[in-house]
Design an enzyme around this catalytic site. Structure first.
Site, PDB file in Angstrom:
ATOM      1  N   GLY A  44      -2.858  60.086  70.819  1.00 15.79           N
ATOM      2  CA  GLY A  44      -3.017  60.341  69.495  1.00 15.79           C
ATOM      3  C   GLY A  44      -3.135  62.072  69.524  1.00 15.79           C
ATOM      4  N   GLN A  49      -3.632  70.152  65.930  1.00 20.27           N
ATOM      5  CA  GLN A  49      -3.053  70.315  67.508  1.00 20.27           C
ATOM      6  C   GLN A  49      -1.778  70.954  67.468  1.00 20.27           C
ATOM      7  OE1 GLN A  49      -4.759  66.336  68.701  1.00 20.27           O
ATOM      8  NE2 GLN A  49      -4.693  67.502  70.697  1.00 20.27           N
ATOM      9  N   CYS A  88      -7.865  64.949  76.072  1.00 15.71           N
ATOM     10  CA  CYS A  88      -7.139  65.634  74.733  1.00 15.71           C
ATOM     11  C   CYS A  88      -6.256  66.663  75.219  1.00 15.71           C
ATOM     12  CB  CYS A  88      -8.341  66.361  74.151  1.00 15.71           C
ATOM     13  SG  CYS A  88      -7.788  67.223  72.538  1.00 15.71           S
ATOM     14  N   LEU A  89      -4.921  66.445  74.612  1.00 21.67           N
ATOM     15  CA  LEU A  89      -3.803  67.363  74.914  1.00 21.67           C
ATOM     16  C   LEU A  89      -4.223  68.734  74.641  1.00 21.67           C
ATOM     17  CD1 LEU A  89      -1.030  65.022  73.262  1.00 21.67           C
ATOM     18  CD2 LEU A  89      -1.398  65.574  75.717  1.00 21.67           C
ATOM     19  N   HIS A 130     -11.849  60.004  67.754  1.00 15.33           N
ATOM     20  CA  HIS A 130     -11.413  61.206  68.331  1.00 15.33           C
ATOM     21  C   HIS A 130     -10.521  62.413  67.691  1.00 15.33           C
ATOM     22  CE1 HIS A 130      -9.907  63.714  72.080  1.00 15.33           C
ATOM     23  NE2 HIS A 130      -8.946  63.977  71.238  1.00 15.33           N
ATOM     24  N   GLU A 131      -9.579  61.644  66.950  1.00 19.13           N
ATOM     25  CA  GLU A 131      -8.459  62.344  66.070  1.00 19.13           C
ATOM     26  C   GLU A 131      -9.148  62.750  64.826  1.00 19.13           C
ATOM     27  OE1 GLU A 131      -6.006  63.434  67.429  1.00 19.13           O
ATOM     28  OE2 GLU A 131      -6.044  61.911  69.339  1.00 19.13           O
ATOM     29  N   HIS A 134     -10.914  65.896  64.980  1.00 20.18           N
ATOM     30  CA  HIS A 134      -9.902  67.275  64.921  1.00 20.18           C
ATOM     31  C   HIS A 134     -10.031  67.893  63.667  1.00 20.18           C
ATOM     32  CE1 HIS A 134      -8.565  67.662  69.074  1.00 20.18           C
ATOM     33  NE2 HIS A 134      -8.114  66.434  68.983  1.00 20.18           N
TER      34      HIS A 134
HETATM   35  C1  QAP Z   1      -7.302  61.078  72.394  1.00 22.35           C
HETATM   36  O1  QAP Z   1      -5.776  61.903  73.665  1.00 22.35           O
HETATM   37  C2  QAP Z   1      -8.013  60.173  73.355  1.00 22.35           C
HETATM   38  O2  QAP Z   1      -5.343  65.917  79.566  1.00 22.35           O
HETATM   39  C3  QAP Z   1      -5.818  61.242  72.533  1.00 22.35           C
HETATM   40  O3  QAP Z   1      -3.018  66.293  80.956  1.00 22.35           O
HETATM   41  C4  QAP Z   1      -7.569  60.026  74.616  1.00 22.35           C
HETATM   42  O4  QAP Z   1      -3.665  61.289  73.907  1.00 22.35           O
HETATM   43  C5  QAP Z   1      -8.802  59.139  72.750  1.00 22.35           C
HETATM   44  C6  QAP Z   1      -3.370  63.790  77.735  1.00 22.35           C
HETATM   45  C7  QAP Z   1      -8.400  59.188  75.621  1.00 22.35           C
HETATM   46  C8  QAP Z   1      -9.441  58.192  73.542  1.00 22.35           C
HETATM   47  C9  QAP Z   1      -9.267  58.220  74.886  1.00 22.35           C
HETATM   48  C10 QAP Z   1      -4.547  64.578  78.092  1.00 22.35           C
HETATM   49  C11 QAP Z   1      -2.125  63.867  78.397  1.00 22.35           C
HETATM   50  C12 QAP Z   1      -3.236  62.660  76.685  1.00 22.35           C
HETATM   51  C13 QAP Z   1      -4.371  65.462  79.150  1.00 22.35           C
HETATM   52  C14 QAP Z   1      -4.507  61.888  74.524  1.00 22.35           C
HETATM   53  C15 QAP Z   1      -3.099  65.312  79.882  1.00 22.35           C
HETATM   54  C16 QAP Z   1      -2.017  64.809  79.549  1.00 22.35           C
HETATM   55  C17 QAP Z   1      -4.776  62.933  75.718  1.00 22.35           C
HETATM   56 CO    CO Z   2      -7.755  65.419  70.838  1.00 23.34          CO
END
Ligand code: QAP
Ligand code: CO
Length: 167
Positions: A44, A49, A88-89, A130-131, A134
């Site tokens: 997401g 972001q 979270c990215l 989550h999104e 943001h």
């Molecule tokens: C939100 O987050 C989310 O730390 C989206 O090193 C995440 O795509 C909602 C990511 C999990 C529910 C569950 C994070 C990639 C990606 C990192 C993401 C990383 C590489 C996060």
């Molecule tokens: Co995020």
């Protein structure tokens, strides 16, 4: 590939404004965001972001579900909640359980401006919430208690320092 902004950048703390133009530039930005999300191996990504303070986000799940949500409103949430480990990215390298409603109803527009309503559960419900946060300047760590949040932030800073040294 767009740059993903990280925690500390004020755009992540802004209340974003509504999308009013459903034009070619929106489509170009959405395409670039999908590419960026794929490259980053995320599920997401919200406009702030990538430095854009507008109310939209995209989702791309492991099962192939890809969807954009423009001017979303969460119109219903289940009483039932569950914990799930989020990341979270914009806060890379750290993860923590967050408790949220298990199901949501979301109303939004697609890239052409057409309204739709979706009932979501499971991972999709989780990513939508989550999104959506943001767009109001809220990060997943804001849902943790003070002690847990401080721990996660310290862990992030430690990893970030290491990364800088090795780069
Ligand atoms: C939100 O987050 C989310 O730390 C989206 O090193 C995440 O795509 C909602 C990511 C999990 C529910 C569950 C994070 C990639 C990606 C990192 C993401 C990383 C590489 C996060
Ligand atoms: Co995020």
């Amino acid at each position: 590939m767009l740059d993903i902004v990280r925690i500390g950048d004020e755009v992540l703390r802004e209340k974003c404004s509504a999308v009013t133009e459903f034009d070619e530039s929106l489509n170009i930005l959405l395409d670039a965001m999908y590419e960026t999300l794929e490259e980053a191996e995320g599920i997401g990504l919200a406009a702030p972001q990538v430095g854009v303070d507008k109310r939209f986000f995209i989702v791309s799940l492991p099962d192939g579900t890809k969807k954009e949500f423009i001017n979303p409103e969460i119109t219903g949430t289940s009483v039932e909640t569950n914990p799930y480990e989020e990341g979270c990215l914009s806060v890379p390298g750290v993860y923590h359980d967050v408790v949220r409603p298990s199901k949501v109803i979301v109303k939004a527009q697609d890239a052409s401006g057409k309204e739709f309503t979706l009932k979501a559960s499971g991972l999709l419900a989780r990513v939508i919430q989550h999104e959506y946060d943001h767009l109001d300047g809220v990060l997943f760590i804001d849902h943790l208690d003070e002690t847990e949040r401080a721990k996660v932030v310290r862990e992030y800073e430690k990893k970030n320092r290491k990364n800088k040294r090795h780069n």
